[in-house]
Design an enzyme around this catalytic site. Sequence first.
Site, PDB file in Angstrom:
ATOM      1  N   CYS A   1       0.866  -1.177   0.000  1.00 42.54           N
ATOM      2  CA  CYS A   1       0.000   0.000   0.000  1.00 42.54           C
ATOM      3  C   CYS A   1       0.902   1.226   0.000  1.00 42.54           C
ATOM      4  CB  CYS A   1      -0.956  -0.008   1.197  1.00 42.54           C
ATOM      5  SG  CYS A   1      -0.127  -0.014   2.803  1.00 42.54           S
ATOM      6  N   THR A   2       0.356   2.400   0.214  1.00 37.09           N
ATOM      7  CA  THR A   2       1.135   3.635   0.081  1.00 37.09           C
ATOM      8  C   THR A   2       2.289   3.710   1.076  1.00 37.09           C
ATOM      9  OG1 THR A   2      -0.876   4.768  -0.652  1.00 37.09           O
ATOM     10  CG2 THR A   2       0.997   6.153  -0.017  1.00 37.09           C
TER      11      THR A   2
END
Length: 328
Positions: free
Chosen positions: A178-179
């Site tokens: 994810c980020t």
Amino acid sequence: MEKNYYALAYYYFGPVSNPHEEIALHKQLFKTMDVSCRIYISEEGINGQFSGYQPDAERYMAWLKQRPDFATVKFKIHHIKENVFPRVTVKYRKELVALGCSVDTSKQGKHISPEEWHEKLQENRCLVLDVRNNYEWKIGHFENAVLPDIETFREFPAYADRLAQEHAPETTPVMMYCTGGIRCELYSALLLEKGFKEVYQLDGGVIAYGLKMGTGKWKGKLFVFDDRMAVPINEADPNVSPISKCSLCDIESDTYYNCANTDCNNLFLCCESCITSQKGCCSEECSQAPRIRTFSAERGNKPFRRKHLCPTIEQTRCCLREKDNQPA
């Protein structure tokens, strides 16, 4: 003289003895700083996105690491030219990440470094899973990643059930990203609960990968939840080719805008030509709507804020103020 700023992404999962006291201390500290942020604190940890003048950012990082509950927090740093949040927001949020169900975060996937992640991508042995929303991966993702068509993180528990049906959990190794890493802390725990035996998560997320490995196996840009909207994952390689298209004319574009129609506010991809001709709106219909906020090329694609009211709303408020000021 131009000032240097930092954008910080960080989180920490662990017991926080008095989250409301931590919130008050954060707010007090920030009164003396040139910063903006969006920080959530609860009994289970902290989830922070922060921007600030470099000396103030460094002072904050040192201060937070001295706090007993946050001594092990890791910061990911981008160099920027200005603050990228509209205000200082520090508040209590019971769910640091809105998954919508409880998971045992004491049992998580194996954290692997950006270097290990890169090696495993080259092996091409695992199912590579993007656990971000669809509008995020639309402008950038890892090569050959599975890209769930999901709009919010709350939809991922149901997707985990589907994943367990489509793939044999006991024999399917999963690499997720994810980020910044925080969503994987929850989702890796969820996949383990669903019976997956071999689960890896990218330590520090895409941000850490970009800082360590450059563009590497990444395609496109990274969606971020601040005024920048999209950034290259490595500052040394800013001229990244778009992998997405303008929603109006279909030419390549990785620039997101919020529709200038107050009653729409849709997030959409658009090229410079179309955004100008449509007055900042996502469709011809919206460009003819009665409540359109003023769009200008100078402000770029920064999200509209409360201060960017459409003229109709401003006029109504002025009339009400004038009426209130009339003698009885």
